[in-house]
Design an enzyme around this catalytic site. Structure first.
Site, PDB file in Angstrom:
ATOM      1  N   SER A  55     -10.239   7.683  -3.423  1.00 10.30           N
ATOM      2  CA  SER A  55     -11.473   7.914  -3.335  1.00 10.30           C
ATOM      3  C   SER A  55     -13.277   7.392  -3.697  1.00 10.30           C
ATOM      4  O   SER A  55     -13.787   8.262  -4.310  1.00 10.30           O
ATOM      5  CB  SER A  55     -11.992   9.702  -3.374  1.00 10.30           C
ATOM      6  OG  SER A  55     -10.495  10.446  -2.670  1.00 10.30           O
ATOM      7  N   GLU A  60      -3.989   2.002  -7.431  1.00  9.33           N
ATOM      8  CA  GLU A  60      -4.423   3.337  -6.081  1.00  9.33           C
ATOM      9  C   GLU A  60      -3.163   4.462  -6.772  1.00  9.33           C
ATOM     10  O   GLU A  60      -2.545   4.687  -5.831  1.00  9.33           O
ATOM     11  CB  GLU A  60      -3.813   2.778  -4.704  1.00  9.33           C
ATOM     12  CG  GLU A  60      -5.185   2.073  -4.069  1.00  9.33           C
ATOM     13  CD  GLU A  60      -5.401   1.707  -2.560  1.00  9.33           C
ATOM     14  OE1 GLU A  60      -6.296   1.880  -2.672  1.00  9.33           O
ATOM     15  OE2 GLU A  60      -4.514   1.872  -2.723  1.00  9.33           O
ATOM     16  N   HIS A  86       1.006  -1.355   0.531  1.00 15.88           N
ATOM     17  CA  HIS A  86       0.122  -0.428  -0.191  1.00 15.88           C
ATOM     18  C   HIS A  86       0.894   1.342   0.006  1.00 15.88           C
ATOM     19  O   HIS A  86       1.934   1.731   0.364  1.00 15.88           O
ATOM     20  CB  HIS A  86      -1.048   0.061   1.205  1.00 15.88           C
ATOM     21  CG  HIS A  86      -1.867   1.241   0.999  1.00 15.88           C
ATOM     22  ND1 HIS A  86      -2.023   1.899   1.272  1.00 15.88           N
ATOM     23  CD2 HIS A  86      -3.705   0.536   0.886  1.00 15.88           C
ATOM     24  CE1 HIS A  86      -3.213   3.388   1.141  1.00 15.88           C
ATOM     25  NE2 HIS A  86      -3.816   2.407   0.637  1.00 15.88           N
TER      26      HIS A  86
HETATM   27  P1  13P Z   1      -9.697   6.059   0.043  1.00 19.99           P
HETATM   28  O1  13P Z   1     -10.772   5.701  -0.360  1.00 19.99           O
HETATM   29  O2  13P Z   1      -9.875   7.241   1.775  1.00 19.99           O
HETATM   30  O3  13P Z   1      -9.134   7.254  -0.889  1.00 19.99           O
HETATM   31  O4  13P Z   1      -8.161   5.472   0.655  1.00 19.99           O
HETATM   32  C1  13P Z   1      -7.992   4.626  -0.409  1.00 19.99           C
HETATM   33  C2  13P Z   1      -7.260   3.654  -0.182  1.00 19.99           C
HETATM   34  O5  13P Z   1      -5.966   3.846   0.079  1.00 19.99           O
HETATM   35  C3  13P Z   1      -7.551   1.728  -0.088  1.00 19.99           C
HETATM   36  O6  13P Z   1      -5.850   1.486   0.172  1.00 19.99           O
END
Ligand code: 13P
Length: 266
Positions: A224, A178, A108
């Site tokens: 998001s 992401e 992550h």
């Molecule tokens: P958000 O949905 O809060 O933007 O975070 C995404 C995330 O990091 C999931 O691993």
């Protein structure tokens, strides 16, 4: 436009709780989430649901899921590259497997940034997860700076190539795209941006693991994601689900994301 589901890839909606909810809160949350979705008639075989609580919650979640036979998957937010030994603070994949975790999040961006995890660390953790029969959810994504300097796909593509370096056989894996600039910012990528990178990532899967594995590997979008934007991502042919952060901590919002098929304009 209707959502077309690739029959080889069951959509996965995964909630990454990050460092939120203690084990007591987790029990109440998982109970409400699962029963709410069941009451709403959610077909868990059509859209799979997984939660990623902090390590200290996992035993409680496992006990609940197993006792109530809840159709929820769960997993850890990280795993050690090592099996056991003098690694203070680390958690072995063997322990996660023993707790009936099916998945584990690896690489992550918060771990890459805050804990300085490198591509090599990520690759070693992917190998460890597979060794212990955990499905790694390999996270990749570019920063705003990367995007400006290298365009949208270059960094995620090179991160995925590196993460798969030690993977030899046709493994069960999940990839999560992401973009770092979209995480927690309220500014999600557009479905077109997510699709462009997801398609590039699928090509990497094909190069590294062959066409068959590439065709059945799920690629998630994260950053998001909300009930109001999930349908757009799910319409894209190479996006097979979402890794949800903030919105996964709100039962109504997360349930609505899971049930995206109900609010797709058809
Ligand atoms: P958000 O949905 O809060 O933007 O975070 C995404 C995330 O990091 C999931 O691993």
């Amino acid at each position: 436009m209707a959502v077309t589901i690739n029959p080889r890839r069951t959509p996965l909606i995964a909630g990454n709780w990050k460092m939120n909810l203690d084990h007591l809160q987790a029990i109440a949350f998982v109970q409400k989430l699962a029963w709410g979705l069941k009451d709403a008639g959610h077909d868990f075989t059509a859209v799979e649901v997984a939660v990623f609580p902090p390590f200290t919650d996992l035993r409680s979640v496992q006990t609940l899921v197993s006792a109530d036979k809840l159709p929820l998957a769960f997993g850890g937010q990280d795993v050690s590259a090592h099996d056991s030994g003098a690694y203070t603070g680390e958690i072995s994949g063997a322990f996660l497997s023993q707790l009936e975790c099916q998945y584990v999040i690896i690489g992550h961006s918060e771990r890459r940034t805050l804990h300085r995890e490198t591509d090599d660390d990520v690759a070693a953790k992917v190998t460890a997860a597979l060794k212990h029969n955990l499905v790694p959810i390999i996270c990749v994504g570019e920063t705003a700076e990367d995007l400006e300097q290298h365009g949208p796909s270059a960094v995620p593509v090179s991160q995925l190539r590196a993460a798969l370096a030690g993977v030899t056989n046709a493994a069960d894996i999940v990839v999560a795209y992401e973009p770092v600039w979209a995480i927690g910012s309220g500014q999600a990528a557009t479905p077109e941006q997510a699709e462009q990178v997801a398609a590039a990532l699928r090509s990497v899967l094909e190069e590294s693991l062959g066409q068959d594995v590439a065709g059945k590997t799920r690629i998630l979008y994260g950053g998001s994601v909300k009930a109001s934007n999930i349908a757009g991502f799910m319409r894209e042919p190479n996006v097979d689900g979402a890794l949800v952060g903030g919105a996964s901590l709100d039962i109504a919002e997360f349930s609505s994301i899971v049930r995206y098929q109900k609010h797709v304009g058809v």
